[in-house]
Design an enzyme around this catalytic site. Structure first.
Site, mmCIF file in Angstrom:
data_model
loop_
_atom_site.group_PDB
_atom_site.id
_atom_site.type_symbol
_atom_site.label_atom_id
_atom_site.label_comp_id
_atom_site.label_asym_id
_atom_site.label_seq_id
_atom_site.Cartn_x
_atom_site.Cartn_y
_atom_site.Cartn_z
ATOM 1 C CG ASP A 135 -2.044 0.873 1.219
ATOM 2 O OD1 ASP A 135 -2.192 1.606 0.226
ATOM 3 O OD2 ASP A 135 -2.830 0.864 2.181
ATOM 4 C CD GLU A 186 -0.341 5.680 -3.558
ATOM 5 O OE1 GLU A 186 0.267 5.863 -2.483
ATOM 6 O OE2 GLU A 186 -1.207 4.807 -3.704
ATOM 7 C CG ASP A 206 -8.029 4.606 0.916
ATOM 8 O OD1 ASP A 206 -7.872 3.381 0.706
ATOM 9 O OD2 ASP A 206 -7.211 5.297 1.528
#
Ligand SMILES: *[C@@H]1O[C@H](CO)[C@@H](O)[C@H](O)[C@H]1NC(C)=O
Ligand SMILES: CC(=O)N[C@H]1CO[C@H](CO)[C@@H](O)[C@@H]1O
Length: 983
Positions: A560, A563, A637
């Protein structure tokens, strides 16, 4: 998962975060849009939009880019030359080497570089150590094949001002390269499909030294248009230099040591009204126009992987991952482009009549789509695909960037996640309850709280006292555990992982070349630089079973925040002037960052134990073109809201056509508490996502599916079982995706490229080649859905075998009470199921199959296939798999099974798995839509492996709209053998 979002630039803000967030969640709170840049807040985006405005407003605008004809040569499928960019009235030029490659696959590639920078003849500001070249390594991470030059491509016409090359299959493709100004017209069968720089928006901001000069005078109200006649060969006069150098946004300053360096190009799709792709955006499948106007966006689609906190819907705003692959579609024709650039990118889309070339033949009355691609740095590198089918595009794109890895079979089952399961007892309890309520599932997930204070590769010793015991309980029913491992490494004493990261010098650096420090879940953190081979090697060492203690063979990984998410960074990510391996600026590689990290984890999992080579499962949030080779993604999300459920479907479809089909959205919605009806409908929809995971935020109430209460619990259990019974067909669809890049769930334009009315339909889809057409309910209190019917085939209700009264191209309204997910079977298909309900996919491994034949209209042919391998190892690469083709022949009244690839029996030495699998049987055959003449038949003749026998058949006559159907029981054939059933 998560993020405090750009709220916090200070650690103190983060500390107060959880409580602040929980308060904020109650109503649907959308992302703070102003925390992320709009085009006008991004220097290079606004400069290029202004450039476009200027060029398009001027009838005499001429692009200042010309090929120096004497510079060009064509050899072995490749044209090389130099573009001269005129930069001022004195005729001064900048040299931009261009290479146009014609590939054997029929794909063309145009690459433009900047000579001065290739040679390193530039100076960087601020004493930067960054590389001087334009970033030229995107290819190294992304492209895995398909670049062989087409030696048969040849120059068909040439004069002083242009060159035409014929290439591609039977030389059906051609490219006309015009020199003054530079443009390329790509044609198929003689007609224009894609044009580069047709609108003259090519803009490669060449390197220049910073010259201090007084600000240009500009009178109030003066506009560029007024002066258009004087401005032909120059960049706009009113060039605004204010964004060329250091740029500040949200309190963060980007030092931009190389100054302005963007690359931009207009790409026109001639006569194409629909464009798709460039995920990920919470946007319709058919992309919208972005230059304002009724129902259009004002902003370009943005591709800049970011941790977007509670994203808003129907927006071109950037999300967590980026795939710069776009497809254009019109009736019976599809073409596409792949813009290979990993820097921040914006794409403007406009549609209209061909105003620039009103006389161009054949396209006069048609709408064309004009796109404007704008990247902050790097090479201009664009691949052009001329189709003509959507399948050709996904196949050619797959050839270049790779296809979906064959997944772990379990990963197609249901995944149960939440932030967080708080202890090993909690996990074991959920595991038992799923069994108690007869809900199959394969994987339970641990979010960040399992660690010892967010130190990855550790366990919270108080709550996870016995991870191996937990793993073993899961394993006893073939289940798995996925733990989260993020790229930020806690910067704290007595943590060997961070100590090694520092001492071995494997972290991302800041602009000064020192280790970069930022804030994420653990507080102060450093980031592994997965661009570095040494860092990847070190990363692999951390996953060995004896290094990451508490993990075992059934532990897999979730990446996770890659980015990467940096809570105190610009737009919640890394400063662009950070440095990676090879001293490339973060700016150049930003969109690749997530993929290199997921890839590092993927490779780490292949080397956990010597001799244990299994397919890794790694879920990622950030991605780029090529990420499909190393795992699955989810859409980040989302919220527990009906519109988020609805938005998930076009998002998942978009992933599929963009080559990364192993995709899903958080079932139930991450933020907030779904009402029971929403949760139930979401499970029914999620059962049709290629990646099927329920997940919830730490502040959301517990919502394991057995908690919801009747009748919902039963309905959800049925949705889970529907997924599990169809797993053989899902796995087969993954096989096709692996072989040739076809999506796993397919939108209408993809399956029916001639049916214009379906081109914008993005709320229903086919599953693989099964002919199963799903239309999940995504609205509250809805008990019917309208399904658009793409063809004249017969459609049956999956559950009742009712013949749907359809008409090609029309909507049909179906009943969809709470307990029903609208699912149709298209006539003409055969698909496989396993009908015995079990706790997990592993326990179904040796179960017999049911084959369902949906007989086509007028009893015509039906066909389908089944692929199965051991679902875990790489043995399939040496032929250890079964791939059958089933053919129902209405005239001959037979169903036969043959090797789908024409392999002779015995051509593969059978390993243990294959031997056993061949013996697995076909237990039942269900034929829906059989002729009435079958009624009364009691048996069928079965022929296989030299024997002939009879099996019982029961035929139920048609009644009240329901098709006649037949069930053959105890068929007695083996799945791995050739056989024929005669009815
Ligand atoms: C993935 O990792 C392998 C092994 O370290 C490396 O060879 C490859 O270049 C990496 N690819 C990407 C896309 O990061
Ligand atoms: C209409 C017109 O000529 N507008 C401007 C063009 O540019 C000159 C010089 O920069 C101005 O003086 C004019 O007003």
């Amino acid at each position: 998962m998560h993020v405090p979002g750009p709220l916090s630039s200070k650690w103190t803000a983060y500390l107060g975060l959880l409580s602040a967030l929980s308060a904020a969640f109650a109503p649907a709170v959308a992302v703070k849009e102003h925390d992320f840049k709009k085009c006008h807040q991004s220097g290079f985006c606004s400069r290029n939009r202004a450039f476009a405005d200027h060029a398009l407003a001027s009838s005499s605008w001429q692009s200042p880019y010309n090929i120096a004809p004497e510079s060009g040569s064509f050899r072995d499928g490749q044209y090389k030359g130099v573009i001269l960019k005129t930069i001022n009235d004195n005729g001064e030029t900048v040299r931009l080497p261009i290479t146009i490659s014609f590939l054997e696959s029929g794909t063309a590639r145009v690459t433009v570089d900047e000579e001065k920078r290739q040679k390193g003849e530039i100076e960087l500001r601020h004493g930067s150590k960054a590389r001087k070249e334009r970033y030229n390594e995107a290819e190294r991470w992304v492209i895995v094949g398909g670049t062989t030059l087409d030696k048969a491509a040849k120059v068909d016409y040439e004069d002083k001002s242009q060159l035409t090359v014929k290439y591609g299959p039977s030389a059906k493709f051609e490219a006309t390269i015009k020199f003054f100004p530079f443009s390329i017209d790509f044609k198929r069968d003689g007609s224009s499909q894609i044009k580069l720089n047709d609108q003259g928006l090519l803009n490669i901001e060449h390197w220049r030294p910073k010259v201090e000069k007084p600000a240009p005078e500009k009178k109030e109200g003066e506009s560029d248009e007024e002066n258009k006649t004087e401005e032909t060969k120059e960049e706009p006069k009113a060039e605004n230099e204010s964004t060329w150098w250091d740029e500040t946004f949200g309190g963060n300053t980007d030092t931009k040591p190389r100054g302005p360096e963007s690359v931009a190009l207009d790409i026109s799709f001639v006569g194409y009204e629909h464009v798709y792709g460039i995920p990920s955006h919470a946007s319709p499948l058919s992309l919208k126009q972005t230059r304002g106007g009724d129902g259009n966006y004002q902003e370009p689609y943005r591709l800049y992987n970011a941790d977007v906190f509670e994203y808003i819907l129907d927006s071109p705003m950037t999300l967590y991952g980026s795939i710069p692959f776009m497809q254009a579609h019109r009736k019976d024709s599809a073409v596409g482009v792949f813009w290979l650039n990993a820097a921040e990118t914006w794409v403007d889309i406009t549609k209209g009549k061909d105003y620039k070339n009103p006389l161009s033949l054949g396209t006069k009355s048609k709408t064309s789509t004009h796109t404007h691609w704008i990247s902050e740095s790097g090479l201009l590198d664009v691949f052009v695909f001329l189709g003509p089918t959507p399948k050709d595009l996904t196949a050619k794109y797959g050839e270049l960037t790779g296809t979906t890895a064959m997944p772990q079979e379990f990963s197609l089952g249901y995944h149960q996640c939440r932030w967080n399961y708080v202890s090993d007892d909690d996990v074991k309890d959920v595991d038992r309850k799923m069994d108690k309520f007869k809900m199959p599932y394969d994987v339970i997930w641990l979010d960040i709280e399992y660690t010892d204070e967010k130190k990855y590769f550790t366990w919270d010793k108080h709550s996870f006292t016995d991870p191996i015991g937990m793993g073993k309980q899961l394993d006893s029913h073939g289940r798995k555990l996925v733990t989260i491992i993020d790229p930020h490494i806690k910067n704290v004493d007595n943590y060997p992982v961070v100590a090694e990261l520092k001492s071995k010098d494997l972290a991302v650096k800041n602009k000064d070349g020192n280790i970069f420090e930022g804030w994420c879940w653990p507080g102060s953190s450093h980031w592994i630089d997965a661009f570095s081979p040494a860092a990847r090697e070190w990363w692999a060492s951390l996953f060995k079973y004896d290094a990451f203690k508490g993990t075992m063979e059934n532990t897999w990984i979730w990446n996770d925040m890659n980015e990467p998410s940096v809570f105190n960074g610009p737009e919640t990510t890394m400063p662009k002037d950070n440095l990676h391996a090879g001293n490339w600026e973060h700016r150049d590689v930003h969109n690749l960052n997530g993929m290199t990290f997921q890839n590092a984890t993927y490779h780490a999992l292949t080397s956990r134990k010597p001799g244990e080579l299994r397919r890794p499962f790694v879920l990622t949030r950030a991605f780029f073109a090529g990420s499909q080779r190393v795992g699955a993604m989810w859409t980040g999300d989302n919220q527990a809201a009906w519109d988020h459920l609805a938005a998930s479907i076009p998002m998942v479809l978009s992933q599929g056509i963009a080559g990364f089909p192993f995709a899903g959205a958080d079932v139930g919605g991450f933020f907030g508490n779904p009402e029971k009806e929403l949760l139930t409908r979401w499970y029914q929809a999620g059962a049709f996502y290629p990646f099927f995971r329920g997940h919830a935020h730490i502040d959301a109430r517990r919502r394991e599916p057995y908690l919801v209460g009747e009748p919902y619990t039963t309905i959800i259990a049925a949705a889970l079982r529907l997924r599990y019974s169809l797993l053989p067909s899902w796995y087969t669809a993954f096989r096709h995706a692996h072989i040739d890049g076809t999506p796993i769930v397919k939108p209408m334009f993809y399956t029916h490229p001639s049916e214009e009315a379906g081109f914008a339909v993005d709320d229903q889809f086919f599953v693989g080649n099964t002919g199963l057409l799903a239309k999940p309910v995504t609205e509250k209190d809805k008990t019917t859905v309208d399904v658009w019917i793409p063809d004249a085939e017969v459609y049956y209700d999956y559950f009742t075998y009712y013949i749907i009264p359809t008409a090609k191209g029309k909507n049909v309204t179906l009943d969809a009470p709470m307990e029903k997910v609208p699912l149709l079977m298209r006539g003409g298909h055969v698909f496989a199921r396993r009908d015995v309900p079990r706790r997990s996919s592993a326990l179904m491994k040796w179960d017999d199959y049911t084959l369902v034949v949906a007989v086509g209209r007028d009893g015509r042919k039906a066909e389908g296939d089944l692929y199965v391998d051991d679902g875990d190892s790489y043995q399939y690469q040496s032929g250890q798999y079964i791939h059958r083709r089933f053919i129902f022949d209405g005239a001959a009244k037979s169903l036969s099974s043959v090797d789908a690839e024409g392999r002779e029996p015995g051509s593969v030495a059978e390993g243990e798995w294959l031997k056993r699998m061949r013996g697995v049987g076909v237990d039942r055959i269900v034929l829906v839509g059989v002729p009435e003449s079958w009624v009364g038949k009691k048996s069928v003749k079965v022929e296989s492996e030299g024997n002939v026998w009879e099996a019982k058949m029961e035929v139920t006559p048609a009644a009240e709209g329901r098709a006649a159907f037949a069930v053959v029981r105890k068929v007695g054939v083996r799945i791995g053998a050739d056989w024929r059933v005669v009815f």
